[in-house]
Design an enzyme around this catalytic site. Structure first.
Site, PDB file in Angstrom:
ATOM      1  N   GLY A  26       0.821  -1.207   0.000  1.00  0.00           N
ATOM      2  CA  GLY A  26       0.000   0.000   0.000  1.00  0.00           C
ATOM      3  C   GLY A  26       0.848   1.247   0.000  1.00  0.00           C
ATOM      4  O   GLY A  26       2.031   1.236   0.357  1.00  0.00           O
ATOM      5  N   GLY A  28       0.178   5.636   0.673  1.00  0.00           N
ATOM      6  CA  GLY A  28      -0.774   6.694   0.982  1.00  0.00           C
ATOM      7  C   GLY A  28      -0.105   8.031   1.163  1.00  0.00           C
ATOM      8  O   GLY A  28       1.080   8.217   0.836  1.00  0.00           O
ATOM      9  N   GLY A  31       2.942   7.762   3.706  1.00  0.00           N
ATOM     10  CA  GLY A  31       4.052   6.860   3.521  1.00  0.00           C
ATOM     11  C   GLY A  31       3.660   5.570   2.825  1.00  0.00           C
ATOM     12  O   GLY A  31       2.648   5.503   2.120  1.00  0.00           O
ATOM     13  N   LEU A  32       4.479   4.540   3.028  1.00  0.00           N
ATOM     14  CA  LEU A  32       4.305   3.251   2.383  1.00  0.00           C
ATOM     15  C   LEU A  32       3.967   2.183   3.417  1.00  0.00           C
ATOM     16  O   LEU A  32       4.300   2.320   4.592  1.00  0.00           O
ATOM     17  CB  LEU A  32       5.588   2.848   1.661  1.00  0.00           C
ATOM     18  CG  LEU A  32       6.163   3.849   0.649  1.00  0.00           C
ATOM     19  CD1 LEU A  32       7.499   3.357   0.127  1.00  0.00           C
ATOM     20  CD2 LEU A  32       5.196   4.068  -0.500  1.00  0.00           C
ATOM     21  N   VAL A  33       3.315   1.112   2.955  1.00  0.00           N
ATOM     22  CA  VAL A  33       3.017  -0.025   3.821  1.00  0.00           C
ATOM     23  C   VAL A  33       3.616  -1.269   3.178  1.00  0.00           C
ATOM     24  O   VAL A  33       3.396  -1.533   1.989  1.00  0.00           O
ATOM     25  CB  VAL A  33       1.504  -0.214   4.026  1.00  0.00           C
ATOM     26  CG1 VAL A  33       1.245  -1.372   4.990  1.00  0.00           C
ATOM     27  CG2 VAL A  33       0.869   1.062   4.556  1.00  0.00           C
ATOM     28  N   ASP A 147     -11.250   9.658   9.448  1.00  0.00           N
ATOM     29  CA  ASP A 147     -10.916   9.191   8.102  1.00  0.00           C
ATOM     30  C   ASP A 147     -11.493   7.802   7.848  1.00  0.00           C
ATOM     31  O   ASP A 147     -10.825   6.933   7.303  1.00  0.00           O
ATOM     32  CB  ASP A 147      -9.402   9.182   7.891  1.00  0.00           C
ATOM     33  CG  ASP A 147      -9.028   9.104   6.402  1.00  0.00           C
ATOM     34  OD1 ASP A 147      -9.896   9.425   5.560  1.00  0.00           O
ATOM     35  OD2 ASP A 147      -7.886   8.715   6.096  1.00  0.00           O
TER      36      ASP A 147
END
Length: 461
Positions: A26, A28, A31-33, A147
């Protein structure tokens, strides 16, 4: 990493060599996942890497706020923070979560694009009940998520918590009991399609009711397999007037009026945009015609109360959990992914792809992208959740805010790559069902406290 992916594995911080990287799952705003396997335990971990602060002065305040909240949260329907790591060389911060395989976005998309039939009533009801159960826990402890959307609502795959819902991504979450700054100073919150009308109209003050509006939008999407209000977002200024999104809402729910929403006249955009908002009249077709529900059905009654214009009249999570909708067959259960009728075939939700061409530093590797179905353990999504001993109330005592750019409160050693977990961020959980010491109980009776269990205590497993 231990496999040397991206080169120079032996030169990496000690904590990084505790994991075998699978790939990126992922990306967003913050940052990154990544998906990884711990070398010292079974299962998989989702590791969220935060981007550096925009000011270039170290760790993002968003990351700090998320850690401060997640370290205190312990509930079956909220993601579990397993560990925190930091690399001092570039001040990059990594949050490790137990991993869940699915999210509502992918479940809805699978039904819409592959199966071409609705989600069964039991699954919809179980997903919604668990979402509300986790949200009631947050609101009861003065946490507003800000969110909520299908991609942030995760569902566990195979294992002891199969079909259990987890609320994830607390990057915009805030304690709203006594915030240091007014909430509106955080700028735009909530993804546009799930943003409450008071936010769209420029409200300076808002409550946990904005989360309940988002839940209503998610409920409608579970029923129809498509977003209810698909407006086009304007991004020109910090808080632009979102006329198209309001237009989409008014076409479904009709025009708001001061008679039904007395504080409407005080909202900035209602006062200033006379031509578009007050001048335009809408021929309301009715919410029931969009979600295909009888107007007298319990499901429609609950949805309409979630999508109430006036936030003071909008149903709370605690009230929603007690609604008649959840007391009629099929009753909701802890496993939302089991079949609802004897002999019914369970839906096999597909694994999501994992990008194995990117490592923790964002450099390319020699590996090729592969489906997560090919990965041992069947990991599939950007989900971040896991088992826990049992719900407990949150303790706000000692939950201090940290000055931006300061990491002193974490007691972090000066060596790069050291684990944040010892000392500043206590990760241990109490025994199942045990309340946390010095718990802070909400006094607003409308919000309620932790729900005692599924309706009539009947659960499906």
């Amino acid at each position: 990493m231990g496999d040397g992916r991206g080169g120079g594995g032996g030169n990496r911080p000690a904590w990084l060599q505790l994991y075998d990287l699978v790939g990126k799952i992922g990306e967003g705003t913050y940052g990154l996942v990544f998906l990884a396997r711990p070398k010292q335990r079974k299962g998989c971990i989702a590791i969220k890497k935060f981007k550096q602060s925009k000011d270039g002065d170290g760790v993002s305040p968003t990351a700090i706020r998320e850690i401060m909240l997640l370290r205190e949260i312990n509930h079956e329907n909220v993601v579990k923070l397993v560990n925190v790591h930091i690399n001092h060389a570039d001040m990059s911060l990594y949050l490790a979560f137990d991993y869940a395989e699915h999210d509502l976005y992918e479940i809805i998309r699978h039904h819409r694009e592959k199966l071409n039939h609705p989600i069964n009533q039991y699954t919809v009801k179980s997903l919604l009940w668990q979402l509300l159960n986790g949200l009631n826990y947050l609101h009861s402890n003065w946490i507003i998520h800000r969110d909520l959307k299908p991609s942030n609502i995760l569902v566990m795959g195979d294992g002891e918590e199969h079909g259990v819902v987890k609320i994830a991504d607390f990057g915009l979450a805030r304690i709203y009991q006594a915030p240091l700054k007014p909430l509106f100073e955080n700028g735009v919150v909530v993804t546009i399609w799930y943003r409450a009308p008071e936010l769209l109209l420029g409200a300076k003050h808002y409550t946990s009711a904005v989360d309940m509006w988002a839940v209503g939008c998610i409920f409608a999407e579970l029923l129809t397999l498509k977003p209810l209000f698909q407006g086009v977002e304007v991004k020109a200024t910090p808080n632009p007037f979102q006329l198209d999104q309001l237009d989409k809402i008014f076409k479904v729910l009709g025009h708001p009026t001061p008679e039904k929403w007395p504080t409407l006249v005080n909202l900035p955009f209602w006062q200033t945009d006379l031509q578009h908002i007050q001048g335009h009249k809408y021929d309301n077709a009715g919410l029931h015609s969009y979600v295909h529900l009888p107007q007298k059905s319990p499901a429609y009654d609950l949805l309409s109360k979630m999508l109430e214009y006036d936030p003071r009249k909008r149903i709370s999570a605690a009230q929603a959990l007690e609604h008649e909708y959840f007391r009629l067959d099929p009753l909701p259960g802890r496993n939302a992914l089991v079949t609802s009728q004897p002999g019914e075939k369970a839906v096999n939700y597909p694994a999501r792809p994992v990008d194995t061409t990117t490592d923790f530093e964002g450099t390319a590797s020699v590996q090729q992208p592969m489906s997560a179905n090919a990965i041992p353990g069947g990991v599939t999504a950007q989900s971040m959740a896991g088992p826990r001993p049992g719900p407990r109330q949150i303790s706000m005592v000692g939950m201090q805010r940290m000055p931006v750019g300061s990491m002193a409160a974490f007691n972090i050693p000066s060596q790069a790559g050291m684990n944040l977990n010892p000392g500043g961020i206590p990760m241990q959980r109490g025994p199942a069902g045990q309340a946390h010491p010095q718990q802070l109980r909400r006094k607003d009776p409308a919000m309620g406290m932790q729900n005692p269990g599924y309706p009539q205590q009947k659960r499906r497993f």
